[in-house]
Design a protein around this motif. Structure first.
Motif, mmCIF file in Angstrom:
data_model
loop_
_atom_site.group_PDB
_atom_site.id
_atom_site.type_symbol
_atom_site.label_atom_id
_atom_site.label_comp_id
_atom_site.label_asym_id
_atom_site.label_seq_id
_atom_site.Cartn_x
_atom_site.Cartn_y
_atom_site.Cartn_z
ATOM 1 N N GLU A 1 0.824 -1.213 0.000
ATOM 2 C CA GLU A 1 0.000 0.000 0.000
ATOM 3 C C GLU A 1 0.855 1.260 0.000
ATOM 4 N N PHE A 2 1.958 1.240 0.777
ATOM 5 C CA PHE A 2 2.869 2.383 0.801
ATOM 6 C C PHE A 2 3.473 2.603 -0.586
ATOM 7 N N ALA A 3 3.911 1.512 -1.198
ATOM 8 C CA ALA A 3 4.540 1.586 -2.523
ATOM 9 C C ALA A 3 3.566 2.149 -3.552
ATOM 10 N N ARG A 4 2.309 1.733 -3.457
ATOM 11 C CA ARG A 4 1.299 2.223 -4.394
ATOM 12 C C ARG A 4 1.084 3.726 -4.191
ATOM 13 N N GLU A 5 1.010 4.151 -2.939
ATOM 14 C CA GLU A 5 0.769 5.563 -2.626
ATOM 15 C C GLU A 5 1.910 6.457 -3.102
ATOM 16 N N TYR A 6 3.145 5.967 -2.947
ATOM 17 C CA TYR A 6 4.311 6.791 -3.284
ATOM 18 C C TYR A 6 4.899 6.496 -4.668
ATOM 19 N N GLY A 7 4.252 5.613 -5.412
ATOM 20 C CA GLY A 7 4.728 5.317 -6.757
ATOM 21 C C GLY A 7 6.063 4.603 -6.784
ATOM 22 N N CYS A 8 6.241 3.635 -5.868
ATOM 23 C CA CYS A 8 7.513 2.891 -5.773
ATOM 24 C C CYS A 8 7.336 1.465 -6.280
ATOM 25 N N LEU A 9 8.433 0.889 -6.713
ATOM 26 C CA LEU A 9 8.497 -0.562 -6.873
ATOM 27 C C LEU A 9 8.576 -1.133 -5.454
ATOM 28 N N PHE A 10 8.245 -2.405 -5.257
ATOM 29 C CA PHE A 10 8.263 -2.964 -3.906
ATOM 30 C C PHE A 10 8.690 -4.424 -3.910
ATOM 31 N N LEU A 11 9.593 -4.736 -2.986
ATOM 32 C CA LEU A 11 10.002 -6.128 -2.750
ATOM 33 C C LEU A 11 10.361 -6.295 -1.274
ATOM 34 N N GLU A 12 10.153 -7.493 -0.779
ATOM 35 C CA GLU A 12 10.672 -7.841 0.544
ATOM 36 C C GLU A 12 11.866 -8.761 0.316
ATOM 37 N N CYS A 13 12.871 -8.646 1.191
ATOM 38 C CA CYS A 13 14.074 -9.458 0.978
ATOM 39 C C CYS A 13 14.761 -9.758 2.306
ATOM 40 N N SER A 14 15.824 -10.523 2.219
ATOM 41 C CA SER A 14 16.683 -10.778 3.375
ATOM 42 C C SER A 14 18.133 -10.691 2.927
ATOM 43 N N ALA A 15 18.840 -9.706 3.466
ATOM 44 C CA ALA A 15 20.265 -9.582 3.144
ATOM 45 C C ALA A 15 21.020 -10.797 3.685
ATOM 46 N N LYS A 16 20.480 -11.395 4.744
ATOM 47 C CA LYS A 16 21.151 -12.525 5.386
ATOM 48 C C LYS A 16 21.071 -13.795 4.542
ATOM 49 N N THR A 17 19.856 -14.123 4.068
ATOM 50 C CA THR A 17 19.689 -15.359 3.284
ATOM 51 C C THR A 17 19.798 -15.090 1.784
ATOM 52 N N ARG A 18 19.888 -13.818 1.397
ATOM 53 C CA ARG A 18 20.011 -13.346 0.019
ATOM 54 C C ARG A 18 18.720 -13.504 -0.781
ATOM 55 N N VAL A 19 17.627 -13.822 -0.114
ATOM 56 C CA VAL A 19 16.334 -13.919 -0.794
ATOM 57 C C VAL A 19 15.956 -12.552 -1.366
ATOM 58 N N ASN A 20 15.732 -12.508 -2.667
ATOM 59 C CA ASN A 20 15.294 -11.301 -3.385
ATOM 60 C C ASN A 20 16.298 -10.143 -3.425
ATOM 61 N N VAL A 21 17.517 -10.355 -2.960
ATOM 62 C CA VAL A 21 18.488 -9.246 -2.946
ATOM 63 C C VAL A 21 18.821 -8.800 -4.377
ATOM 64 N N GLU A 22 19.190 -9.742 -5.221
ATOM 65 C CA GLU A 22 19.512 -9.379 -6.612
ATOM 66 C C GLU A 22 18.300 -8.796 -7.323
ATOM 67 N N GLN A 23 17.124 -9.351 -7.030
ATOM 68 C CA GLN A 23 15.905 -8.868 -7.675
ATOM 69 C C GLN A 23 15.647 -7.396 -7.366
ATOM 70 N N CYS A 24 15.953 -6.979 -6.133
ATOM 71 C CA CYS A 24 15.754 -5.567 -5.747
ATOM 72 C C CYS A 24 16.482 -4.645 -6.708
ATOM 73 N N PHE A 25 17.756 -4.923 -6.906
ATOM 74 C CA PHE A 25 18.578 -4.066 -7.756
ATOM 75 C C PHE A 25 18.222 -4.243 -9.228
ATOM 76 N N GLU A 26 17.959 -5.486 -9.623
ATOM 77 C CA GLU A 26 17.666 -5.751 -11.038
ATOM 78 C C GLU A 26 16.355 -5.102 -11.479
ATOM 79 N N GLU A 27 15.317 -5.217 -10.660
ATOM 80 C CA GLU A 27 14.024 -4.605 -11.020
ATOM 81 C C GLU A 27 14.160 -3.089 -11.129
ATOM 82 N N LEU A 28 14.901 -2.506 -10.196
ATOM 83 C CA LEU A 28 15.119 -1.059 -10.206
ATOM 84 C C LEU A 28 15.857 -0.641 -11.477
ATOM 85 N N VAL A 29 16.924 -1.354 -11.797
ATOM 86 C CA VAL A 29 17.745 -1.004 -12.962
ATOM 87 C C VAL A 29 16.982 -1.201 -14.270
ATOM 88 N N LEU A 30 16.197 -2.269 -14.352
ATOM 89 C CA LEU A 30 15.402 -2.507 -15.573
ATOM 90 C C LEU A 30 14.390 -1.385 -15.783
#
Length: 209
Positions: free
Chosen positions: A144-173
């Motif tokens: 909901e926050f992302a929709r209100e502010y016009g952001c892309l949105f992902l949840e991730c874990s720097a520890k387990t690396r879940v979605n870490v690459e996706q965060c940067f890749e989606e932004l860059v694309l």
């Protein structure tokens, strides 16, 4: 190896910025993405940055990723680092509600104040999903926050690396999809990302020093 070749090592240079409260895992996220490791890091003082070369969307990209201090006392140092950023990643900790609340109270306001690129792409990242049992901010709230502010949105874990690459890749694309940001990141544009463009010399003026 011949380093004098005129062929640039990348097609575009993008400046990305990590912002958010102290302790949300910005530095760990950056380290996880750039070096494939995880460490519990002490708070960043002022600003730090790392460079990573990636191939995305058929392009060779050089990412200069700036990691800013979340602590209040360093806030004045970081305003200039917004200048020229094509992408901004707002990070919060899903186990600490105040880090989410501060996104609208502090960080979104900073972007409005300091960001110089009207089309700058924003990405909201909820970190530390490996601590699911301690979660206090729901994924729905993040969406909901992302929709209100016009952001892309992902949840991730720097520890387990879940979605870490996706965060940067989606932004860059998304940056690659935005013509004005692409023009600014082009290797053909010679510029200092910290300074305004210097005035062009008058060709009729003397070239004598």
């Amino acid at each position: 190896m011949d380093l004098s070749t005129s062929q640039p090592e990348f097609d575009y240079l993008f400046k990305l910025l990590l912002i958010g409260d102290s302790g949300v895992g910005k530095s760990s996220l950056l380290l996880s993405f750039t070096s494939d490791t995880f460490e519990d890091l002490s708070p960043t003082i002022g600003v730090d940055f790392k460079v990573k070369l990636v191939n995305l969307g058929g392009k060779r990209l050089k990412l200069a990723i700036w990691d800013t201090a979340g602590q209040e006392r360093f806030r004045t140092l970081t305003s200039s680092y917004y200048r020229g950023a094509q992408g901004i990643i707002m990070v919060y900790d899903v186990t600490r509600r105040e880090t989410f609340t501060n996104l609208s109270d502090v960080w979104a306001k900073e972007i409005d104040l300091y960001s110089t690129n009207q089309d700058c792409i924003k990405m909201l990242v909820g970190n530390k999903v490996d601590k699911e049992s301690e979660r206090v901010v729901t994924k729905k709230e993040g969406t909901e926050f992302a929709r209100e502010y016009g952001c892309l949105f992902l949840e991730c874990s720097a520890k387990t690396r879940v979605n870490v690459e996706q965060c940067f890749e989606e932004l860059v694309l998304k940056i690659l999809d935005t013509p004005s940001l692409l023009a600014e990141g082009s290797t053909g544009v010679k510029r200092n990302i910290f300074k305004q463009k210097p005035p062009q010399p008058d060709p009729s003026a003397s070239t004598c020093c």
